[in-house]
Design a protein around this motif. Structure first.
Motif, PDB file in Angstrom:
ATOM      1  N   TRP A  51      52.587  68.899   6.049  1.00 34.56           N
ATOM      2  CA  TRP A  51      52.453  70.335   6.308  1.00 34.56           C
ATOM      3  C   TRP A  51      51.199  70.547   7.143  1.00 34.56           C
ATOM      4  CZ3 TRP A  51      55.745  74.262   4.930  1.00 34.56           C
ATOM      5  CH2 TRP A  51      55.290  75.560   5.157  1.00 34.56           C
ATOM      6  N   LEU A  52      51.402  70.832   8.422  1.00 34.10           N
ATOM      7  CA  LEU A  52      50.278  71.043   9.336  1.00 34.10           C
ATOM      8  C   LEU A  52      50.474  72.352  10.089  1.00 34.10           C
ATOM      9  CD1 LEU A  52      50.096  67.450  10.850  1.00 34.10           C
ATOM     10  CD2 LEU A  52      48.599  68.413   9.099  1.00 34.10           C
ATOM     11  N   PRO A  53      49.394  73.080  10.351  1.00 39.88           N
ATOM     12  CA  PRO A  53      49.517  74.303  11.147  1.00 39.88           C
ATOM     13  C   PRO A  53      50.018  73.971  12.560  1.00 39.88           C
ATOM     14  CG  PRO A  53      47.353  74.155  10.105  1.00 39.88           C
ATOM     15  CD  PRO A  53      48.029  72.842   9.906  1.00 39.88           C
ATOM     16  N   ARG A  54      50.747  74.889  13.152  1.00 42.80           N
ATOM     17  CA  ARG A  54      51.356  74.650  14.452  1.00 42.80           C
ATOM     18  C   ARG A  54      50.342  74.219  15.521  1.00 42.80           C
ATOM     19  NH1 ARG A  54      56.396  76.056  16.564  1.00 42.80           N
ATOM     20  NH2 ARG A  54      56.403  75.860  18.824  1.00 42.80           N
ATOM     21  N   PRO A  55      49.182  74.879  15.667  1.00 42.26           N
ATOM     22  CA  PRO A  55      48.243  74.441  16.720  1.00 42.26           C
ATOM     23  C   PRO A  55      47.781  72.988  16.532  1.00 42.26           C
ATOM     24  CG  PRO A  55      47.600  76.592  15.868  1.00 42.26           C
ATOM     25  CD  PRO A  55      48.700  76.092  14.990  1.00 42.26           C
ATOM     26  N   LEU A  56      47.559  72.587  15.287  1.00 44.17           N
ATOM     27  CA  LEU A  56      47.138  71.217  15.018  1.00 44.17           C
ATOM     28  C   LEU A  56      48.277  70.245  15.322  1.00 44.17           C
ATOM     29  CD1 LEU A  56      45.032  69.211  13.996  1.00 44.17           C
ATOM     30  CD2 LEU A  56      45.771  69.731  11.671  1.00 44.17           C
ATOM     31  N   MET A  57      49.485  70.605  14.929  1.00 41.20           N
ATOM     32  CA  MET A  57      50.646  69.762  15.207  1.00 41.20           C
ATOM     33  C   MET A  57      50.858  69.614  16.717  1.00 41.20           C
ATOM     34  SD  MET A  57      53.102  67.925  13.989  1.00 41.20           S
ATOM     35  CE  MET A  57      53.483  68.395  12.326  1.00 41.20           C
ATOM     36  N   GLU A  58      50.705  70.701  17.455  1.00 37.29           N
ATOM     37  CA  GLU A  58      50.866  70.634  18.917  1.00 37.29           C
ATOM     38  C   GLU A  58      49.816  69.724  19.541  1.00 37.29           C
ATOM     39  OE1 GLU A  58      50.762  74.756  20.030  1.00 37.29           O
ATOM     40  OE2 GLU A  58      52.910  75.031  19.630  1.00 37.29           O
ATOM     41  N   ARG A  59      48.591  69.804  19.043  1.00 39.53           N
ATOM     42  CA  ARG A  59      47.528  68.940  19.574  1.00 39.53           C
ATOM     43  C   ARG A  59      47.838  67.483  19.277  1.00 39.53           C
ATOM     44  NH1 ARG A  59      42.884  66.418  18.428  1.00 39.53           N
ATOM     45  NH2 ARG A  59      42.701  66.944  16.253  1.00 39.53           N
ATOM     46  N   LEU A  60      48.285  67.179  18.055  1.00 38.88           N
ATOM     47  CA  LEU A  60      48.613  65.808  17.694  1.00 38.88           C
ATOM     48  C   LEU A  60      49.801  65.281  18.497  1.00 38.88           C
ATOM     49  CD1 LEU A  60      48.133  66.020  13.826  1.00 38.88           C
ATOM     50  CD2 LEU A  60      46.621  64.903  15.484  1.00 38.88           C
ATOM     51  N   LEU A  61      50.806  66.124  18.714  1.00 33.22           N
ATOM     52  CA  LEU A  61      51.941  65.716  19.541  1.00 33.22           C
ATOM     53  C   LEU A  61      51.512  65.455  20.978  1.00 33.22           C
ATOM     54  CD1 LEU A  61      54.823  68.007  18.228  1.00 33.22           C
ATOM     55  CD2 LEU A  61      54.691  65.520  18.101  1.00 33.22           C
ATOM     56  N   GLY A  62      50.609  66.288  21.486  1.00 32.52           N
ATOM     57  CA  GLY A  62      50.071  66.072  22.830  1.00 32.52           C
ATOM     58  C   GLY A  62      49.349  64.731  22.931  1.00 32.52           C
ATOM     59  N   GLN A  63      48.565  64.402  21.914  1.00 35.51           N
ATOM     60  CA  GLN A  63      47.871  63.112  21.904  1.00 35.51           C
ATOM     61  C   GLN A  63      48.863  61.958  21.853  1.00 35.51           C
ATOM     62  OE1 GLN A  63      45.303  63.442  18.484  1.00 35.51           O
ATOM     63  NE2 GLN A  63      43.558  64.112  19.712  1.00 35.51           N
ATOM     64  N   LEU A  64      49.906  62.096  21.041  1.00 36.09           N
ATOM     65  CA  LEU A  64      50.919  61.050  20.948  1.00 36.09           C
ATOM     66  C   LEU A  64      51.623  60.853  22.286  1.00 36.09           C
ATOM     67  CD1 LEU A  64      52.618  59.048  19.305  1.00 36.09           C
ATOM     68  CD2 LEU A  64      54.117  60.965  18.709  1.00 36.09           C
ATOM     69  N   ARG A  65      51.996  61.954  22.934  1.00 39.94           N
ATOM     70  CA  ARG A  65      52.656  61.844  24.241  1.00 39.94           C
ATOM     71  C   ARG A  65      51.736  61.182  25.254  1.00 39.94           C
ATOM     72  NH1 ARG A  65      54.543  67.670  23.129  1.00 39.94           N
ATOM     73  NH2 ARG A  65      56.613  67.310  22.267  1.00 39.94           N
ATOM     74  N   GLN A  66      50.469  61.561  25.242  1.00 39.12           N
ATOM     75  CA  GLN A  66      49.514  60.971  26.175  1.00 39.12           C
ATOM     76  C   GLN A  66      49.333  59.482  25.899  1.00 39.12           C
ATOM     77  OE1 GLN A  66      45.581  62.748  26.112  1.00 39.12           O
ATOM     78  NE2 GLN A  66      45.407  62.474  28.312  1.00 39.12           N
ATOM     79  N   MET A  67      49.278  59.098  24.620  1.00 34.31           N
ATOM     80  CA  MET A  67      49.132  57.683  24.278  1.00 34.31           C
ATOM     81  C   MET A  67      50.357  56.890  24.735  1.00 34.31           C
ATOM     82  SD  MET A  67      47.315  57.990  20.516  1.00 34.31           S
ATOM     83  CE  MET A  67      48.207  56.618  19.907  1.00 34.31           C
ATOM     84  N   ARG A  68      51.534  57.484  24.572  1.00 28.63           N
ATOM     85  CA  ARG A  68      52.751  56.791  25.026  1.00 28.63           C
ATOM     86  C   ARG A  68      52.742  56.617  26.535  1.00 28.63           C
ATOM     87  NH1 ARG A  68      57.656  59.122  21.300  1.00 28.63           N
ATOM     88  NH2 ARG A  68      57.183  57.806  19.514  1.00 28.63           N
ATOM     89  N   GLN A  69      52.300  57.658  27.245  1.00 35.05           N
ATOM     90  CA  GLN A  69      52.225  57.568  28.697  1.00 35.05           C
ATOM     91  C   GLN A  69      51.213  56.505  29.102  1.00 35.05           C
ATOM     92  OE1 GLN A  69      50.751  61.076  30.628  1.00 35.05           O
ATOM     93  NE2 GLN A  69      51.057  60.263  32.666  1.00 35.05           N
ATOM     94  N   VAL A  70      50.071  56.504  28.451  1.00 34.48           N
ATOM     95  CA  VAL A  70      49.042  55.509  28.748  1.00 34.48           C
ATOM     96  C   VAL A  70      49.560  54.112  28.461  1.00 34.48           C
ATOM     97  CG1 VAL A  70      46.809  54.618  27.979  1.00 34.48           C
ATOM     98  CG2 VAL A  70      47.074  57.033  28.474  1.00 34.48           C
TER      99      VAL A  70
END
Length: 193
Positions: free
Chosen positions: A101-120
């Motif tokens: 259970w995570l607030p939406r802004p925190l979840m969006e930030r974590l998803l952004g980091q995951l996408r960036q890590m996958r791209q990297v």
């Protein structure tokens, strides 16, 4: 005491209150109230808890939650200070059922980091041996001129390599590139040189 009274009213089986300066007893769910402890104390307690018991931060500011989640990815839940009773109850139920259970802004930030890590990760393999070598030296704080002197190349050549590697991994500067690839700067696997 609020949690004990409020959660007990809503059918949660058992609620215990413990101090952060004692070893964590066995629990089904840890609710760590950030309103009564600094982030550093919460961090120390989370380190002691291990990964078996779900952990949720309650009554916490957004910045502190981000810092703690970055430091302790085992955190399963976050309830900001402005969370409603309904959100708290729904979130605790989800956590007790094994969810997160995570607030939406925190979840969006974590998803952004995951996408960036996958791209990297995908782009990491496309760096040449020379680009990897230069990024490794740049991550140690060396300037283009210092890298050029160490590799017997011109500063212009180093600048060109840095420009190319930044483009390949989608970083805006050397510091961001080094941060994104911080766990991959030794690259044991062969490259596309």
């Amino acid at each position: 005491m609020f949690f004990k009274h409020f959660l007990g009213e809503h059918g949660f089986h058992q609620l215990s209150i413990a101090r952060l300066d004692s070893p964590p007893p066995a629990s089904q769910l840890w609710l760590l109230d950030a309103g009564y402890a600094p982030a550093e104390a919460l961090s120390e307690f989370i380190t002691q808890c291990g990964e078996q018991t779900p952990i949720a931060l309650v009554n916490i500011a957004e910045g502190e939650a981000e810092w703690l989640v970055d430091k302790h990815p085992i955190i399963n839940g976050v309830f900001y200070s402005n969370a409603t009773r309904e959100q708290l109850l729904a979130g605790i139920q989800v956590l007790l059922e094994g969810g997160d259970w995570l607030p939406r802004p925190l979840m969006e930030r974590l998803l952004g980091q995951l996408r960036q890590m996958r791209q990297v990760s995908a782009n990491k393999a496309s760096l040449t041996l020379r680009e990897r070598e230069i990024l490794s030296l740049a991550s140690k704080g060396l300037s283009n001129a210092e890298i050029a002197a160490q590799l017997n190349l011109s500063p212009h050549t180093i600048k060109s390599h840095v420009h190319n590697l930044l483009r390949k991994i989608g970083a805006s500067n050397r510091a961001e590139a080094a941060f994104l690839l911080r766990n991959h700067l030794d690259w044991p696997e062969p490259c596309n040189a």
